[in-house]
Design a protein around this motif. Structure first.
Motif, mmCIF file in Angstrom:
data_model
loop_
_atom_site.group_PDB
_atom_site.id
_atom_site.type_symbol
_atom_site.label_atom_id
_atom_site.label_comp_id
_atom_site.label_asym_id
_atom_site.label_seq_id
_atom_site.Cartn_x
_atom_site.Cartn_y
_atom_site.Cartn_z
ATOM 1 N N VAL A 97 0.854 -1.188 0.000
ATOM 2 C CA VAL A 97 0.000 0.000 0.000
ATOM 3 C C VAL A 97 0.893 1.241 0.000
ATOM 4 N N SER A 98 0.284 2.386 -0.222
ATOM 5 C CA SER A 98 1.057 3.629 -0.178
ATOM 6 C C SER A 98 1.353 4.011 1.273
ATOM 7 N N ARG A 99 2.405 4.809 1.463
ATOM 8 C CA ARG A 99 2.728 5.248 2.810
ATOM 9 C C ARG A 99 1.623 6.127 3.396
ATOM 10 N N PRO A 100 1.032 7.060 2.616
ATOM 11 C CA PRO A 100 -0.078 7.842 3.190
ATOM 12 C C PRO A 100 -1.257 6.971 3.639
ATOM 13 N N TYR A 101 -1.568 5.918 2.883
ATOM 14 C CA TYR A 101 -2.653 5.017 3.288
ATOM 15 C C TYR A 101 -2.274 4.300 4.584
ATOM 16 N N LEU A 102 -1.022 3.867 4.681
ATOM 17 C CA LEU A 102 -0.576 3.186 5.899
ATOM 18 C C LEU A 102 -0.676 4.132 7.096
ATOM 19 N N VAL A 103 -0.282 5.382 6.903
ATOM 20 C CA VAL A 103 -0.375 6.356 7.998
ATOM 21 C C VAL A 103 -1.825 6.505 8.450
ATOM 22 N N LYS A 104 -2.770 6.501 7.510
ATOM 23 C CA LYS A 104 -4.190 6.566 7.880
ATOM 24 C C LYS A 104 -4.588 5.340 8.700
ATOM 25 N N LEU A 105 -4.082 4.152 8.322
ATOM 26 C CA LEU A 105 -4.365 2.945 9.101
ATOM 27 C C LEU A 105 -3.824 3.080 10.522
ATOM 28 N N VAL A 106 -2.608 3.600 10.626
ATOM 29 C CA VAL A 106 -1.982 3.780 11.944
ATOM 30 C C VAL A 106 -2.796 4.765 12.777
ATOM 31 N N GLU A 107 -3.169 5.874 12.168
ATOM 32 C CA GLU A 107 -3.935 6.895 12.905
ATOM 33 C C GLU A 107 -5.324 6.408 13.278
ATOM 34 N N ALA A 108 -5.879 5.481 12.505
ATOM 35 C CA ALA A 108 -7.200 4.917 12.823
ATOM 36 C C ALA A 108 -7.103 3.819 13.884
ATOM 37 N N GLY A 109 -5.879 3.439 14.263
ATOM 38 C CA GLY A 109 -5.697 2.423 15.296
ATOM 39 C C GLY A 109 -5.659 1.003 14.772
ATOM 40 N N ALA A 110 -5.614 0.829 13.445
ATOM 41 C CA ALA A 110 -5.581 -0.523 12.873
ATOM 42 C C ALA A 110 -4.225 -1.189 13.090
ATOM 43 N N LEU A 111 -3.192 -0.377 13.239
ATOM 44 C CA LEU A 111 -1.843 -0.891 13.476
ATOM 45 C C LEU A 111 -1.221 -0.141 14.653
ATOM 46 N N PRO A 112 -0.784 -0.863 15.675
ATOM 47 C CA PRO A 112 -0.134 -0.182 16.794
ATOM 48 C C PRO A 112 1.233 0.363 16.373
ATOM 49 N N HIS A 113 1.644 1.433 17.021
ATOM 50 C CA HIS A 113 2.929 2.041 16.698
ATOM 51 C C HIS A 113 3.454 2.784 17.915
ATOM 52 N N ARG A 114 4.658 3.262 17.787
ATOM 53 C CA ARG A 114 5.206 4.157 18.789
ATOM 54 C C ARG A 114 5.905 5.285 18.057
ATOM 55 N N LYS A 115 6.038 6.396 18.716
ATOM 56 C CA LYS A 115 6.679 7.560 18.115
ATOM 57 C C LYS A 115 8.119 7.636 18.598
ATOM 58 N N VAL A 116 9.003 7.876 17.646
ATOM 59 C CA VAL A 116 10.405 8.147 17.962
ATOM 60 C C VAL A 116 10.667 9.525 17.377
ATOM 61 N N GLY A 117 10.587 10.530 18.233
ATOM 62 C CA GLY A 117 10.617 11.904 17.733
ATOM 63 C C GLY A 117 9.368 12.112 16.891
ATOM 64 N N PRO A 118 9.525 12.638 15.689
ATOM 65 C CA PRO A 118 8.350 12.853 14.838
ATOM 66 C C PRO A 118 7.981 11.623 14.006
ATOM 67 N N ARG A 119 8.770 10.585 14.098
ATOM 68 C CA ARG A 119 8.580 9.406 13.242
ATOM 69 C C ARG A 119 7.807 8.301 13.961
ATOM 70 N N ARG A 120 7.061 7.547 13.174
ATOM 71 C CA ARG A 120 6.324 6.390 13.704
ATOM 72 C C ARG A 120 7.136 5.130 13.435
ATOM 73 N N ARG A 121 7.157 4.234 14.398
ATOM 74 C CA ARG A 121 7.818 2.937 14.238
ATOM 75 C C ARG A 121 6.776 1.865 14.542
ATOM 76 N N LEU A 122 6.754 0.819 13.730
ATOM 77 C CA LEU A 122 5.793 -0.266 13.900
ATOM 78 C C LEU A 122 6.549 -1.563 14.141
ATOM 79 N N HIS A 123 5.994 -2.394 14.999
ATOM 80 C CA HIS A 123 6.598 -3.712 15.210
ATOM 81 C C HIS A 123 6.358 -4.562 13.969
ATOM 82 N N LEU A 124 7.402 -5.193 13.491
ATOM 83 C CA LEU A 124 7.312 -6.028 12.300
ATOM 84 C C LEU A 124 6.252 -7.114 12.478
#
Length: 128
Positions: A70-97
């Protein structure tokens, strides 16, 4: 590290020999590792190029998007919707593989279920 590998004829033949050996001789490798080696060797034996990508336990949104196709903007929408957990490292999002791969498995299963339901509906209507 990304390592593209385009096999030569000699590489293809060597992969075929290694694949036969892997399948015929009991290996000390774990079943998962043997399955991975079998897949890579099968692709090389068929003359296909392979690419090996080493990934960390955490991936960037770009890497996760590539894994999901998928595109990165679509993935970011998934992350922001809570479909994928993440953590922030500074301004960047990191996801567990593991989370990304589990999501990919769920997505694949959802698609397969939808296709099966469509095939069942078509069969019931006599349009198969």
């Amino acid at each position: 590290m990304i390592t593209p590998f385009l096999p030569t004829l000699a590489d293809t033949q060597a992969a075929q020999r290694q694949l036969e050996q892997l399948r015929n001789v009991p290996s000390a490798a774990s079943p998962r590792l043997a399955e991975l080696l079998d897949e890579v060797l099968s692709q090389l034996a068929a003359g296909r190029a392979v690419q090996v990508v080493a990934l960390e336990r955490e991936v960037s949104t770009q890497q996760a998007a590539e894994l999901l196709g998928v595109s990165r903007p679509y993935l970011v929408k998934l992350v922001e919707a809570g479909a994928l957990p993440h953590r922030k490292v500074g301004p960047r999002r990191r996801l567990h593989l593991e989370d990304v791969l589990a999501y990919r498995t769920r997505l694949k299963q959802t698609r397969e279920d939808a296709l099966q339901a469509l095939a069942d509906d078509l069969q019931e209507m006599g349009l198969d």
